[in-house]
Design an enzyme around this catalytic site. Structure first.
Site, PDB file in Angstrom:
ATOM      1  N   ASP A  24     -15.348 -13.849 -33.007  1.00 56.57           N
ATOM      2  CA  ASP A  24     -16.628 -14.391 -32.539  1.00 56.57           C
ATOM      3  C   ASP A  24     -17.226 -15.381 -33.532  1.00 56.57           C
ATOM      4  O   ASP A  24     -17.759 -16.427 -33.157  1.00 56.57           O
ATOM      5  CB  ASP A  24     -17.630 -13.254 -32.302  1.00 56.57           C
ATOM      6  CG  ASP A  24     -17.257 -12.417 -31.097  1.00 56.57           C
ATOM      7  OD1 ASP A  24     -17.818 -11.316 -30.961  1.00 56.57           O
ATOM      8  OD2 ASP A  24     -16.412 -12.860 -30.310  1.00 56.57           O
ATOM      9  N   SER A  29       9.929 -19.937  -0.298  1.00 58.73           N
ATOM     10  CA  SER A  29       9.831 -18.484  -0.169  1.00 58.73           C
ATOM     11  C   SER A  29      11.211 -17.894  -0.405  1.00 58.73           C
ATOM     12  O   SER A  29      12.214 -18.627  -0.467  1.00 58.73           O
ATOM     13  CB  SER A  29       9.324 -18.103   1.229  1.00 58.73           C
ATOM     14  OG  SER A  29      10.183 -18.642   2.224  1.00 58.73           O
ATOM     15  N   GLU A  79      14.304  -9.432 -12.082  1.00 52.42           N
ATOM     16  CA  GLU A  79      12.907  -9.372 -12.520  1.00 52.42           C
ATOM     17  C   GLU A  79      12.107  -8.632 -11.461  1.00 52.42           C
ATOM     18  O   GLU A  79      12.455  -8.677 -10.267  1.00 52.42           O
ATOM     19  CB  GLU A  79      12.334 -10.788 -12.688  1.00 52.42           C
ATOM     20  CG  GLU A  79      13.080 -11.655 -13.670  1.00 52.42           C
ATOM     21  CD  GLU A  79      12.739 -13.130 -13.499  1.00 52.42           C
ATOM     22  OE1 GLU A  79      13.663 -13.929 -13.283  1.00 52.42           O
ATOM     23  OE2 GLU A  79      11.532 -13.455 -13.536  1.00 52.42           O
ATOM     24  N   LYS A 139       9.266  -7.999  -8.801  1.00 48.86           N
ATOM     25  CA  LYS A 139       8.521  -8.870  -7.884  1.00 48.86           C
ATOM     26  C   LYS A 139       7.063  -8.422  -7.876  1.00 48.86           C
ATOM     27  O   LYS A 139       6.719  -7.423  -7.255  1.00 48.86           O
ATOM     28  CB  LYS A 139       9.116  -8.800  -6.477  1.00 48.86           C
ATOM     29  CG  LYS A 139       8.513  -9.784  -5.488  1.00 48.86           C
ATOM     30  CD  LYS A 139       9.235  -9.722  -4.151  1.00 48.86           C
ATOM     31  CE  LYS A 139       8.664 -10.778  -3.197  1.00 48.86           C
ATOM     32  NZ  LYS A 139       7.265 -10.538  -2.877  1.00 48.86           N
ATOM     33  N   ASP A 151       3.189  -8.438  -6.972  1.00 50.98           N
ATOM     34  CA  ASP A 151       2.454  -8.734  -5.745  1.00 50.98           C
ATOM     35  C   ASP A 151       1.096  -9.327  -6.104  1.00 50.98           C
ATOM     36  O   ASP A 151       0.126  -8.617  -6.346  1.00 50.98           O
ATOM     37  CB  ASP A 151       2.286  -7.458  -4.920  1.00 50.98           C
ATOM     38  CG  ASP A 151       1.979  -7.757  -3.465  1.00 50.98           C
ATOM     39  OD1 ASP A 151       1.572  -6.837  -2.749  1.00 50.98           O
ATOM     40  OD2 ASP A 151       2.131  -8.922  -3.044  1.00 50.98           O
ATOM     41  N   ARG A 211      -0.057 -21.774  -3.922  1.00 53.85           N
ATOM     42  CA  ARG A 211       1.181 -22.018  -3.191  1.00 53.85           C
ATOM     43  C   ARG A 211       0.938 -22.791  -1.899  1.00 53.85           C
ATOM     44  O   ARG A 211       1.695 -23.687  -1.539  1.00 53.85           O
ATOM     45  CB  ARG A 211       1.868 -20.683  -2.858  1.00 53.85           C
ATOM     46  CG  ARG A 211       3.210 -20.864  -2.179  1.00 53.85           C
ATOM     47  CD  ARG A 211       3.818 -19.546  -1.723  1.00 53.85           C
ATOM     48  NE  ARG A 211       5.117 -19.801  -1.139  1.00 53.85           N
ATOM     49  CZ  ARG A 211       5.323 -20.259   0.091  1.00 53.85           C
ATOM     50  NH1 ARG A 211       4.287 -20.515   0.881  1.00 53.85           N
ATOM     51  NH2 ARG A 211       6.540 -20.473   0.554  1.00 53.85           N
ATOM     52  N   TYR A 240       7.192 -16.974 -14.738  1.00 51.83           N
ATOM     53  CA  TYR A 240       8.617 -16.642 -14.796  1.00 51.83           C
ATOM     54  C   TYR A 240       9.560 -17.738 -14.307  1.00 51.83           C
ATOM     55  O   TYR A 240      10.771 -17.550 -14.279  1.00 51.83           O
ATOM     56  CB  TYR A 240       8.883 -15.378 -13.971  1.00 51.83           C
ATOM     57  CG  TYR A 240       8.198 -15.361 -12.625  1.00 51.83           C
ATOM     58  CD1 TYR A 240       7.104 -14.538 -12.402  1.00 51.83           C
ATOM     59  CD2 TYR A 240       8.628 -16.184 -11.593  1.00 51.83           C
ATOM     60  CE1 TYR A 240       6.446 -14.531 -11.182  1.00 51.83           C
ATOM     61  CE2 TYR A 240       7.985 -16.178 -10.371  1.00 51.83           C
ATOM     62  CZ  TYR A 240       6.899 -15.350 -10.167  1.00 51.83           C
ATOM     63  OH  TYR A 240       6.257 -15.351  -8.957  1.00 51.83           O
ATOM     64  N   LYS A 288      13.440  -5.791  -1.505  1.00 53.17           N
ATOM     65  CA  LYS A 288      12.145  -5.140  -1.282  1.00 53.17           C
ATOM     66  C   LYS A 288      12.278  -3.617  -1.364  1.00 53.17           C
ATOM     67  O   LYS A 288      13.162  -3.030  -0.744  1.00 53.17           O
ATOM     68  CB  LYS A 288      11.570  -5.540   0.083  1.00 53.17           C
ATOM     69  CG  LYS A 288      11.354  -7.028   0.268  1.00 53.17           C
ATOM     70  CD  LYS A 288      10.330  -7.585  -0.679  1.00 53.17           C
ATOM     71  CE  LYS A 288       8.914  -7.204  -0.316  1.00 53.17           C
ATOM     72  NZ  LYS A 288       8.397  -7.862   0.879  1.00 53.17           N
ATOM     73  N   CYS A 329     -18.943  15.285  21.569  1.00 54.13           N
ATOM     74  CA  CYS A 329     -18.599  15.961  20.317  1.00 54.13           C
ATOM     75  C   CYS A 329     -17.704  17.169  20.603  1.00 54.13           C
ATOM     76  O   CYS A 329     -18.030  17.989  21.473  1.00 54.13           O
ATOM     77  CB  CYS A 329     -19.871  16.410  19.592  1.00 54.13           C
ATOM     78  SG  CYS A 329     -19.546  17.337  18.071  1.00 54.13           S
ATOM     79  N   CYS A 343     -20.117  20.479  19.416  1.00 51.93           N
ATOM     80  CA  CYS A 343     -21.378  20.855  20.064  1.00 51.93           C
ATOM     81  C   CYS A 343     -21.538  20.223  21.447  1.00 51.93           C
ATOM     82  O   CYS A 343     -22.521  20.487  22.139  1.00 51.93           O
ATOM     83  CB  CYS A 343     -22.561  20.465  19.190  1.00 51.93           C
ATOM     84  SG  CYS A 343     -22.813  18.681  19.048  1.00 51.93           S
ATOM     85  N   CYS A 389     -21.735  11.787  16.399  1.00 51.53           N
ATOM     86  CA  CYS A 389     -22.485  12.835  17.089  1.00 51.53           C
ATOM     87  C   CYS A 389     -23.893  12.832  16.493  1.00 51.53           C
ATOM     88  O   CYS A 389     -24.055  12.971  15.277  1.00 51.53           O
ATOM     89  CB  CYS A 389     -21.833  14.195  16.872  1.00 51.53           C
ATOM     90  SG  CYS A 389     -22.861  15.572  17.436  1.00 51.53           S
ATOM     91  N   CYS A 434     -25.231  20.684  15.353  1.00 51.26           N
ATOM     92  CA  CYS A 434     -23.773  20.572  15.339  1.00 51.26           C
ATOM     93  C   CYS A 434     -23.210  21.314  14.127  1.00 51.26           C
ATOM     94  O   CYS A 434     -23.495  20.944  12.982  1.00 51.26           O
ATOM     95  CB  CYS A 434     -23.374  19.099  15.290  1.00 51.26           C
ATOM     96  SG  CYS A 434     -21.600  18.817  15.400  1.00 51.26           S
TER      97      CYS A 434
END
Length: 665
Positions: free
Chosen positions: A35, A80, A111, A113, A115, A134, A222, A309, A403, A406, A421, A427
């Site tokens: 800092d 892709s 490597e 994948k 997400d 992308r 990567y 996958k 319901c 009840c 309800c 109830c």
């Protein structure tokens, strides 16, 4: 040393420390020392603006606003990947490549994948000049200003980098950071984000880069594309990218056969849950860049890369019956009762169907064979129907209109996914649900009393609301099933001891809709006692910090009901705490009313949690992140440099622990 050289030396030193901290996770100086150096650089840059540099470490905090994100054509198309799901798929892929390469044996680099949100970052002469999403692969949005705020993205490279190239990767949000963001949203009464990937992607399109800087985004890189990079293999590419200052995942392996590839896949299919980021598979690439160039591309994908996958574990089973649960607020949840089936190591018998819309979306019916997955690896969910096995006499599911407990007619308001309800006081599941909430750990925390016992007490007619708990005797509960003398004594004692629970927790225990722990604390501090709160108007309530109309209307509605008022009168008579204690009232002031204060670092006189309590006791609000609305930053030792930089950029006063305590004495 000349001023220009002094500035450049400071910048280089800070870049190195930033790299050690955010990329290598190995800081070599304290936050305080960082800092001081950053502040020195900021002062020099302000004094000598002619030496401005867009890659200076002082520009990490953001602040620029982008109204419209310019569309930019990629220097090299972002393709892709084709997907595979078996070793046979990989072996077929390998044979196709060998045919093109004339039988040459290939090496692979595996490597993980990740997400996240795909990104392409352009560097010229070692400086970050552009970052583009992308998009459709041919062109994307220029998000340079936002990406520059991500600490693990180098603004200036080091070493023998090419004069110009693009590097591709993923902007990700680590699980820890995602959980913290959601905790803050829930605390503020906002809906949590759905998943890390979408949140990371959405972050890149925020107009205020200062808001992006506050999010704990990370960037894993990567893949390098460009002319004359001097790189001969994918493995060398990963090593070079690390040398130049990029954050490149360490989890990668050079493989010489599909057997080795599958060993890597199987290892990380089981170990991926230990990683700090979301992963959904393994990317397998041909190692040789020369081979990659020979193999080329199809119209959509590179021929030299494949995504294997991970399969979300899925099973099929019979849906025997759809039943409906009633929550303590009256919300109806449909439940699929399944033929028991083993899934991800546990036997699954039931799965939530969420609401009527989901049933209609998948056309789920009793008697169907359904596909079940573990949602988020935890909660079973139905993801589809095997229509080839549907019985010929199958009939569409008709969602219940009344319901199941009840028989009150259900209500569904516009814009709400759930049916409700509205028989709040008649109830049974709503009645027992409210009592179970009342006794829970964060509310009255009544020892010796659990949910099953509440159900039993209600069934035997011993209680009809939570006030009835305080009239129970050992003789009444002893005849109950599985109730021994000692457990009966503990139950009655646990109820009696709960009268010491402080007002804000009692208020939370009442189960007023939308009044969670935090809101209960705010209301208790604002009104001091239950009588004042019971008479509060909607207008009065919304003037309390962070209390909106939805909460205010719910509070007024709850206390306008005569049955609720009678229960509270009874609880008062039994000795429950319905006002702040003398000690709380003595320590409470309005000195910080309307002020948002952020606390960061390690403190000596009092702990960070104690500081937060002092802020709230004096009418202030504890902020989680610094913004233009922050009144003060209370800075302790080892405070992160980003918070100080952010505060200084917004002219937020930074005070020490001692200075703050003097303010509230």
């Amino acid at each position: 040393m000349q001023i220009k050289e002094q500035i450049e030396a400071l910048r280089q030193e800070l870049r190195e420390h930033n790299h050690n901290y955010y990329v290598l996770d190995n800081p070599t100086i304290s936050d305080y020392e960082f800092d001081i150096k950053l502040k020195e650089l900021q002062a020099l840059e302000a004094q000598y603006p002619e030496f401005y540099d867009a890659s200076s470490p002082t520009l990490r905090v953001g602040g620029a606003v982008t109204k419209n994100f310019e569309t930019v054509v990629h220097n090299e198309r972002m393709y892709s990947l084709d997907n595979s799901y078996s070793k046979e798929d990989l072996e077929d892929w390998e044979k196709r490549m060998q045919r093109i390469l004339g039988g040459t044996q290939v090496e692979f680099v595996c490597e993980l994948k990740y997400d996240g949100a795909s990104i392409s970052i352009t560097y010229e002469e070692g400086k970050l000049v552009r970052a583009v999403t992308r998009g459709d692969g041919f062109q994307g949005d220029d998000v340079t200003t936002n990406v520059k705020t991500i600490k693990s993205v180098p603004l200036q490279l080091k070493g023998d980098y090419p004069s110009k190239f693009d590097i591709r990767g993923e902007i990700v949000l680590p699980f820890e950071g995602f959980a913290q963001m959601n905790a803050e949203r829930v605390e503020n009464g906002e809906d949590p984000y759905m998943n890390p990937r979408n949140t990371a992607s959405g972050s890149l399109k925020l107009q205020d880069s200062a808001a992006v800087a506050q999010r704990p985004l990370d960037c894993l890189l990567y893949s390098i594309v460009g002319q004359d990079t001097g790189i001969a293999s994918q493995w060398q590419m990963l090593e070079k990218a690390r040398e130049w200052g990029f954050k490149v995942p360490e989890v990668a392996k050079l493989c010489r056969s599909t057997d080795e590839v599958m060993a890597f896949v199987n290892q990380w299919d089981s170990q991926r849950h230990d990683l700090p980021y979301e992963t959904d598979g393994v990317v397998v690439k041909v190692n040789s860049i020369q081979h990659q160039e020979e193999l080329g591309f199809t119209s959509k994908s590179p021929r030299w890369a494949m995504a294997y996958k991970f399969k979300a574990e899925q099973v099929s089973t019979l849906l025997n019956e759809i039943t409906y649960q009633v929550g303590r607020t009256g919300s109806i949840t449909p439940v699929a009762n399944l033929e028991p089936v083993l899934l991800a190591g546990t036997t699954v018998k039931r799965a939530s169907l969420h609401n009527a819309d989901q049933i209609a979306k998948f056309d789920i019916r009793e008697g169907d064979t359904v596909f079940v997955e573990k949602g988020g690896e935890i909660i079973p969910k139905i993801v589809g129907v095997d229509f080839t096995k549907r019985p010929k006499d199958s009939k569409p599911t008709e969602y219940i209109t009344h319901c199941p407990e009840c028989h009150e007619e259900l209500v569904r308001t516009e814009g709400d996914a759930k049916h409700y309800c509205v028989n709040y006081y008649g109830c049974p599941p709503q009645i027992t649900g409210r009592i179970q909430h009342f006794i829970s750990r964060k509310a009255m925390d009544i020892e010796g009393l659990g949910s099953e016992t509440v159900e039993l007490l209600y069934k035997e007619g011993l209680i009809e609301n939570y006030a009835d708990l305080y009239t129970l005797t050992k003789e009444q509960v002893l005849p109950l099933e599985r109730m021994a003398e000692k457990s009966a004594e503990n139950l009655v004692k646990g109820v009696a001891d709960s009268v010491k629970i402080p007002f804000e927790r009692v208020l939370f225990a009442l189960g007023i809709r939308f009044v969670g722990e935090t809101v209960a604390k705010k209301l208790a501090r604002a009104y001091k006692n239950i009588d004042a709160l019971m008479e509060a108007s909607v207008e009065s309530l919304v003037s309390v910090d962070e209390i909106g109309e939805r909460i205010a209307n719910s509070v007024v509605e709850f206390f306008s009901n005569e049955a609720n008022r009678e229960i509270i009168d009874r609880l008062k008579a039994y000795g429950l705490q319905f006002s702040l204690s003398e000690e709380q009232l003595e320590n409470q002031t309005d000195k910080l009313k309307g002020l948002t204060i952020v606390v960061s670092g390690v403190f000596e006189t009092v702990s960070r949690d104690e500081l937060k309590k002092i802020i709230e006791a004096n009418g202030g609000k504890v902020g989680s992140s610094i913004s233009s609305k922050t009144a003060y930053l209370v800075a302790g030792d080892k405070m992160g440099p980003s918070k100080r930089t952010k505060a200084e950029s917004l002219n937020v006063p930074i005070v020490t622990e001692g200075e703050f305590l003097s303010m509230v004495q």
